[in-house]
Write a protein that holds these residues in place. Structure first.
Motif, PDB file in Angstrom:
ATOM      1  N   ILE A  28     -44.354  91.558 -50.020  1.00  0.00           N
ATOM      2  CA  ILE A  28     -44.110  90.616 -51.125  1.00  0.00           C
ATOM      3  C   ILE A  28     -43.529  89.348 -50.535  1.00  0.00           C
ATOM      4  N   THR A  29     -43.701  88.237 -51.227  1.00  0.00           N
ATOM      5  CA  THR A  29     -43.089  87.004 -50.744  1.00  0.00           C
ATOM      6  C   THR A  29     -41.638  86.930 -51.210  1.00  0.00           C
ATOM      7  N   ALA A  30     -40.829  86.209 -50.462  1.00  0.00           N
ATOM      8  CA  ALA A  30     -39.470  85.846 -50.887  1.00  0.00           C
ATOM      9  C   ALA A  30     -39.119  84.552 -50.173  1.00  0.00           C
ATOM     10  N   VAL A  49     -42.178  85.121 -45.946  1.00  0.00           N
ATOM     11  CA  VAL A  49     -41.668  83.824 -46.378  1.00  0.00           C
ATOM     12  C   VAL A  49     -42.900  82.919 -46.369  1.00  0.00           C
ATOM     13  N   GLY A  50     -43.569  82.896 -47.516  1.00  0.00           N
ATOM     14  CA  GLY A  50     -44.879  82.246 -47.596  1.00  0.00           C
ATOM     15  C   GLY A  50     -44.752  80.748 -47.818  1.00  0.00           C
ATOM     16  N   ASP A  51     -45.802  80.036 -47.379  1.00  0.00           N
ATOM     17  CA  ASP A  51     -45.803  78.597 -47.678  1.00  0.00           C
ATOM     18  C   ASP A  51     -46.135  78.362 -49.154  1.00  0.00           C
ATOM     19  N   SER A  52     -46.360  79.459 -49.911  1.00  0.00           N
ATOM     20  CA  SER A  52     -46.449  79.355 -51.369  1.00  0.00           C
ATOM     21  C   SER A  52     -45.114  78.866 -51.933  1.00  0.00           C
ATOM     22  N   ALA A  53     -44.061  78.826 -51.110  1.00  0.00           N
ATOM     23  CA  ALA A  53     -42.806  78.152 -51.497  1.00  0.00           C
ATOM     24  C   ALA A  53     -43.092  76.729 -51.958  1.00  0.00           C
ATOM     25  N   VAL A  89     -43.011  84.795 -41.293  1.00  0.00           N
ATOM     26  CA  VAL A  89     -42.868  83.428 -41.817  1.00  0.00           C
ATOM     27  C   VAL A  89     -44.173  82.655 -41.613  1.00  0.00           C
ATOM     28  N   ASP A  90     -44.644  82.007 -42.678  1.00  0.00           N
ATOM     29  CA  ASP A  90     -45.848  81.177 -42.568  1.00  0.00           C
ATOM     30  C   ASP A  90     -45.579  79.932 -41.737  1.00  0.00           C
ATOM     31  N   LEU A  91     -46.467  79.634 -40.797  1.00  0.00           N
ATOM     32  CA  LEU A  91     -46.463  78.300 -40.186  1.00  0.00           C
ATOM     33  C   LEU A  91     -47.140  77.380 -41.193  1.00  0.00           C
ATOM     34  N   ILE A 119     -44.695  85.441 -37.137  1.00  0.00           N
ATOM     35  CA  ILE A 119     -45.221  84.290 -37.890  1.00  0.00           C
ATOM     36  C   ILE A 119     -46.616  84.640 -38.407  1.00  0.00           C
ATOM     37  N   LYS A 120     -47.049  83.874 -39.425  1.00  0.00           N
ATOM     38  CA  LYS A 120     -48.415  84.012 -39.938  1.00  0.00           C
ATOM     39  C   LYS A 120     -49.081  82.648 -39.878  1.00  0.00           C
ATOM     40  N   LEU A 121     -50.355  82.639 -39.547  1.00  0.00           N
ATOM     41  CA  LEU A 121     -51.112  81.387 -39.632  1.00  0.00           C
ATOM     42  C   LEU A 121     -52.506  81.667 -40.165  1.00  0.00           C
TER      43      LEU A 121
HETATM   44  O1  KIV Z   1     -47.940  81.865 -48.847  1.00  0.00           O
HETATM   45  C1  KIV Z   1     -48.220  82.945 -49.390  1.00  0.00           C
HETATM   46  O2  KIV Z   1     -47.599  83.351 -50.383  1.00  0.00           O
HETATM   47  C2  KIV Z   1     -49.311  83.721 -48.836  1.00  0.00           C
HETATM   48  C3  KIV Z   1     -49.734  84.932 -49.600  1.00  0.00           C
HETATM   49  C4  KIV Z   1     -50.569  84.548 -50.750  1.00  0.00           C
HETATM   50  C5  KIV Z   1     -50.430  85.903 -48.724  1.00  0.00           C
HETATM   51  O3  KIV Z   1     -49.855  83.375 -47.824  1.00  0.00           O
END
Ligand code: KIV
Length: 271
Positions: A28-30, A49-53, A89-91, A119-121
């Motif tokens: 889940i994101t937070a 920690v998604g860049d959906s922030a 954590v999203d780059l 990290i995720k990219l």
């Molecule tokens: O930033 C995000 O919340 C995501 C999810 C949708 C996977 O990348």
């Protein structure tokens, strides 16, 4: 209940073992300390920690505006609440696309300044060199294929990706490439369930789906969507577990009423 010393931490190897044993991965994101802590204590396997922030915390229409500094701030806040789960954590857009040297520098900043675990990219063949370089520096990388929101202006829409054979074939090629480059897992976003199943069977690393069907090795949802904080976003894949927007609105309206009517504070609520 285990004390913090006894807590068994979730690692990238845990996720690989979960795929092997058939146990599904929950993610889940937070974006802050308080929710990160609640989700960790609830037993979630992975927090993203998604860049959906950029959308749900900052109110932007896309994920493009969020910066590396913002992501680091959110990740630092989340990590303070975590005892056990894996934090990825999203780059953000612009922090890794130029070349692998810049990508590595961004990944190092995230790891050094936040204490996160990976990290995720987003992307396939175009980010393979960056994945290799980041992994060879000892930083675990999660991939992200299918609907990659940082490319929304290339796609033009948030519709399901890889419905056509050519795009589905490219996604499979990309999945194999990023696995070979060293990714420990991959998010598959908004693609046909049959394709996600094929990718999941083809790869040794776990797949984590969002709108990609039940055969992925795990599932991820954006917290604001599944908790019903954000009520405008209702895609078919979303299961909403709470209506927090309604509950919070009710609580705030009751508070306003209590203040206006002088019911709050009462004698027991003052010094
Ligand atoms: O930033 C995000 O919340 C995501 C999810 C949708 C996977 O990348």
């Amino acid at each position: 209940m285990a004390t913090s010393k006894e807590v068994k931490k979730v690692t990238t190897h845990t996720l690989q073992n979960m795929k092997a044993s058939g146990e599904k991965i929950s993610m889940i994101t937070a974006y802050d300390y308080s929710f990160g802590k609640i989700f960790d204590h609830a037993g979630i396997d992975v927090i993203l920690v998604g860049d959906s922030a950029s959308n749900v915390m900052a109110g932007h229409e896309t994920t493009l505006p969020i910066t590396l500094e913002h992501m680091i701030y959110h990740a630092q806040s989340v990590i303070r609440g975590i005892d056990r789960c894996l934090v990825v954590v999203d780059l953000p857009f612009g922090s890794y696309q130029s070349n692998s040297e810049i990508a590595l520098a961004s990944a190092i900043r995230v790891m050094k300044e936040t204490g996160a675990h990976a990290i995720k990219l987003e992307g396939g063949d175009e980010v393979v060199e960056s994945i290799k370089r980041i992994v060879s520096a000892g930083i675990p990388v999660m991939g992200h294929l299918g609907l990659t929101p940082q490319s929304i202006y290339k796609f033009g829409t948030y519709a399901v990706r890889a419905k056509e054979e050519a795009e589905a074939n490219k996604l499979m090629v990309d999945a194999r490439l990023i696995e070979r480059a060293g990714c420990f897992a991959v998010v598959l976003e908004k693609i046909p369930a049959t394709l996600a199943k094929d990718v999941t069977e083809e790869l040794k690393i776990p797949t984590i789906g969002i709108g990609a069907g039940s055969d992925c090795n795990g599932q991820v949802l954006v917290m604001h969507d599944m908790l019903g904080i954000n009520t405008e976003f209702r895609p078919r894949f979303l299961r909403q577990y709470l209506n927090l927007n309604g509950q919070i609105t009710g609580a705030i309206q009751q508070y306003i009423k209590d203040v206006k009517s002088k019911d709050f504070p009462n004698k027991n609520e003052q010094y």
